[in-house]
Write a protein that holds these residues in place. Structure first.
Motif, mmCIF file in Angstrom:
data_model
loop_
_atom_site.group_PDB
_atom_site.id
_atom_site.type_symbol
_atom_site.label_atom_id
_atom_site.label_comp_id
_atom_site.label_asym_id
_atom_site.label_seq_id
_atom_site.Cartn_x
_atom_site.Cartn_y
_atom_site.Cartn_z
ATOM 1 N N PRO A 74 0.807 -1.236 0.000
ATOM 2 C CA PRO A 74 0.000 0.000 0.000
ATOM 3 C C PRO A 74 0.837 1.281 0.000
ATOM 4 N N MET A 75 2.060 1.192 0.536
ATOM 5 C CA MET A 75 2.908 2.394 0.562
ATOM 6 C C MET A 75 3.266 2.884 -0.847
ATOM 7 N N VAL A 76 3.250 1.946 -1.800
ATOM 8 C CA VAL A 76 3.550 2.340 -3.189
ATOM 9 C C VAL A 76 2.614 3.455 -3.625
ATOM 10 N N TRP A 77 1.341 3.300 -3.250
ATOM 11 C CA TRP A 77 0.318 4.254 -3.721
ATOM 12 C C TRP A 77 0.304 5.537 -2.904
ATOM 13 N N LYS A 78 0.867 5.462 -1.709
ATOM 14 C CA LYS A 78 1.092 6.682 -0.925
ATOM 15 C C LYS A 78 2.193 7.478 -1.612
ATOM 16 N N ALA A 79 3.294 6.756 -1.908
ATOM 17 C CA ALA A 79 4.460 7.415 -2.511
ATOM 18 C C ALA A 79 4.125 7.996 -3.886
ATOM 19 N N SER A 80 3.356 7.267 -4.658
ATOM 20 C CA SER A 80 3.071 7.715 -6.029
ATOM 21 C C SER A 80 2.107 8.900 -6.052
ATOM 22 N N GLY A 81 1.445 9.121 -4.921
ATOM 23 C CA GLY A 81 0.491 10.226 -4.841
ATOM 24 C C GLY A 81 -0.942 9.800 -5.141
ATOM 25 N N HIS A 82 -1.149 8.510 -5.427
ATOM 26 C CA HIS A 82 -2.506 8.078 -5.793
ATOM 27 C C HIS A 82 -3.481 8.068 -4.616
ATOM 28 N N VAL A 83 -2.979 7.741 -3.402
ATOM 29 C CA VAL A 83 -3.901 7.681 -2.255
ATOM 30 C C VAL A 83 -4.472 9.068 -1.967
ATOM 31 N N ASP A 84 -3.625 10.064 -2.033
ATOM 32 C CA ASP A 84 -4.087 11.415 -1.687
ATOM 33 C C ASP A 84 -4.581 12.224 -2.878
ATOM 34 N N GLY A 85 -4.092 11.884 -4.077
ATOM 35 C CA GLY A 85 -4.393 12.804 -5.175
ATOM 36 C C GLY A 85 -5.029 12.230 -6.414
ATOM 37 N N PHE A 86 -5.268 10.893 -6.449
ATOM 38 C CA PHE A 86 -5.793 10.342 -7.697
ATOM 39 C C PHE A 86 -7.316 10.391 -7.681
ATOM 40 N N SER A 87 -7.832 11.586 -7.963
ATOM 41 C CA SER A 87 -9.284 11.737 -7.871
ATOM 42 C C SER A 87 -9.776 12.632 -8.992
ATOM 43 N N ASP A 88 -11.040 12.498 -9.280
ATOM 44 C CA ASP A 88 -11.694 13.390 -10.233
ATOM 45 C C ASP A 88 -12.754 14.178 -9.469
ATOM 46 N N PRO A 89 -13.005 15.433 -9.858
ATOM 47 C CA PRO A 89 -14.079 16.180 -9.204
ATOM 48 C C PRO A 89 -15.431 15.683 -9.703
ATOM 49 N N MET A 90 -16.319 15.384 -8.751
ATOM 50 C CA MET A 90 -17.598 14.779 -9.130
ATOM 51 C C MET A 90 -18.748 15.672 -8.673
ATOM 52 N N VAL A 91 -19.784 15.773 -9.484
ATOM 53 C CA VAL A 91 -21.004 16.460 -9.044
ATOM 54 C C VAL A 91 -22.192 15.537 -9.283
#
Ligand code: ATP
Length: 440
Positions: A74-91
């Motif tokens: 799981p740390m891989v995805w912390k380091a890559s930025g996906h856990v905190d930043g891999f998101s799209d804005p949704m409405v």
């Protein structure tokens, strides 16, 4: 002869179902949104695309392949930025609850589904799927389904470099599944939640990344052309400063003109040393490259990435191959899939003229010989005209017809898919004839 291209995706979806390229997933249960199964001809086509990519990318001295696990620490995805930043804005539409990606709609205009103009405030929606590994389910057992294959390459960079004794510049290539919980999947296999990527990370000395990018741009463009895509349906879409990812210093996409418009098929990104730097930081391992050719300097390489969606490449090839000829002319109308022979799922069909044992036995023997070299198909059911039409829709470049004359003159009729011309070819010359016509 008049001919037209694919006009709407639904024509392709129905051909794919009718002819066994792609089926809806779990169809007998009503299907599962945006999930698709590759049927026998579809998987053959997809495997040909993968083989073409693997050959183009790894049959060279400066690239090697790997196949990393889908589950990663799981740390891989912390380091890559996906856990905190891999998101799209949704409405969400407050009235009908339809969900949209905020960057894909104008929220001052009415909801496309119900016509209301009352949307929620945008919220970030993380696109990673997660699940639990092992028997105990607590937060420490959470693992992610990888949203890109690239990280499996970054974390193996030093292992590969050292075991393969590679010097910069060199690349690592990989084909594998990726998963994203897309807010608005759709357009058949264009955007799905489970898909396959074909990615290559090319590690270079800092400062040389833009030269590498120019070289790989050429290679990647040519790959699409060599698979048979028409150049006029392809274009470059460079990322301007506004759309450049935070870790990239240059990026461009190859787009294809799908029936719904231009869409990204491949990204070519200069990713700097962002990923390796983050993995050094998070793993606390030294990932630096020892440059024995430059005074034993130690540094993190820069990375040039080429990333193409396998399913999008397949979709582009399906769209591009589709031709409707002589529309409205009952006798002569046909759909023909003009795949490049290298990509076509079936290369040769062997068809006895009629279903008679006298023809069937020797024709099948001939088929068995051809099948040793090519993906071939034997078809005896139905009129010869119908069998030709079926092969046209599958995109088979050549049909070999075995008739009563064959029993006397030892020759067969070979029909060309695109021109529909027929040539009489002696069976002892057939192997060479097929090789010349198919080009391999
Ligand atoms: P998009 O803007 O279409 O969401 P992206 O820029 O997020 O794509 P990348 O992260 O660069 O895409 O992924 C590389 C390639 O993977 C894309 O060019 C595309 O071919 C493929 N790909 C990405 N997301 C999907 C998806 N949901 N379904 C199918 N293929 C995808």
């Amino acid at each position: 002869m008049s001919e037209s291209n694919l006009k709407s995706m639904s024509d392709l979806v129905s051909l794919c179902k009718r002819r066994g390229f792609i089926f809806q997933s779990s169809e007998i249960y009503g299907g599962l949104g945006s999930c698709w199964d590759y049927a026998p001809y579809g998987i053959q086509l997809k495997n040909n695309v993968k083989e073409s990519w693997w050959k183009a990318m790894t049959f060279r001295e400066d690239v090697v392949g790997i196949d990393a696990s889908i589950f990663m620490h799981p740390m891989v995805w912390k380091a890559s930025g996906h856990v905190d930043g891999f998101s799209d804005p949704m409405v969400d539409c407050k009235s009908c609850k339809e969900r949209y990606r905020e960057d894909q709609i104008d929220t001052s205009k009415p909801c496309a589904k119900c016509g209301a103009t009352d949307f929620t405030e945008p919220r970030d929606f993380n696109l990673m799927f997660n699940t639990q590994m092992g028997a105990v389910t607590d937060s420490s057992s959470t693992v992610y389904l990888r949203p890109e294959t690239a990280q499996g390459i970054f974390v193996n960079f030093l292992n590969v470099q050292q075991t393969m004794r590679k010097k910069l510049p060199f690349g690592i290539a990989q084909i594998g599944k990726a998963f994203r919980n897309e807010i608005t999947p759709g357009n058949f296999i264009f955007r799905t939640r489970e898909f396959e990527q074909m990615e290559m990370q090319f590690f270079v000395k800092p400062g040389t990344q833009l030269d590498a990018m120019e070289k790989w741009k050429e290679v990647r463009w040519q790959w699409h052309i060599d698979n048979g895509l028409r150049a006029e349906k392809l274009r470059w879409e460079p990322h301007g400063p506004d759309s450049l990812a935070h870790y990239a210093d240059a990026a461009t996409d190859i787009e294809y003109e799908f029936p719904m418009g231009w869409g990204e098929m491949e990204g070519i990104h200069s990713r700097t040393d962002f990923d390796l730097k983050r993995h050094e930081e998070f793993s606390k391992k030294n990932l630096k490259y020892l440059d024995t050719e430059d005074g034993n300097k130690k540094y993190l390489p820069y990375v040039l990435e080429t990333s193409v969606g396998c399913d999008r490449a397949v979709l582009a090839l399906l769209c591009d191959a589709y031709r409707l000829e002589n529309e409205g002319d009952k006798e002569n109308e046909r759909v023909v899939m003009k795949f490049h022979p290298k990509i076509a799922p079936i290369k040769v069909a062997v068809l006895p003229l009629v279903k008679k044992e006298k023809l069937d036995t020797p024709a099948r023997k001939l088929f068995e010989t051809i099948q040793k070299n090519y993906q071939a198909e034997y078809d005896v059911a139905g009129s010869i005209g119908k069998r030709y039409r079926r092969q046209d829709e599958i995109g088979t470049p050549l049909c070999v017809t075995f008739d009563f004359d064959t029993l006397d003159d030892n020759a067969v009729t070979v029909r060309d898919r695109d021109t529909m011309t027929q040539e009489r070819v002696a069976i002892d010359q057939l192997d060479k004839y097929l090789r010349d016509k198919l080009g391999f």
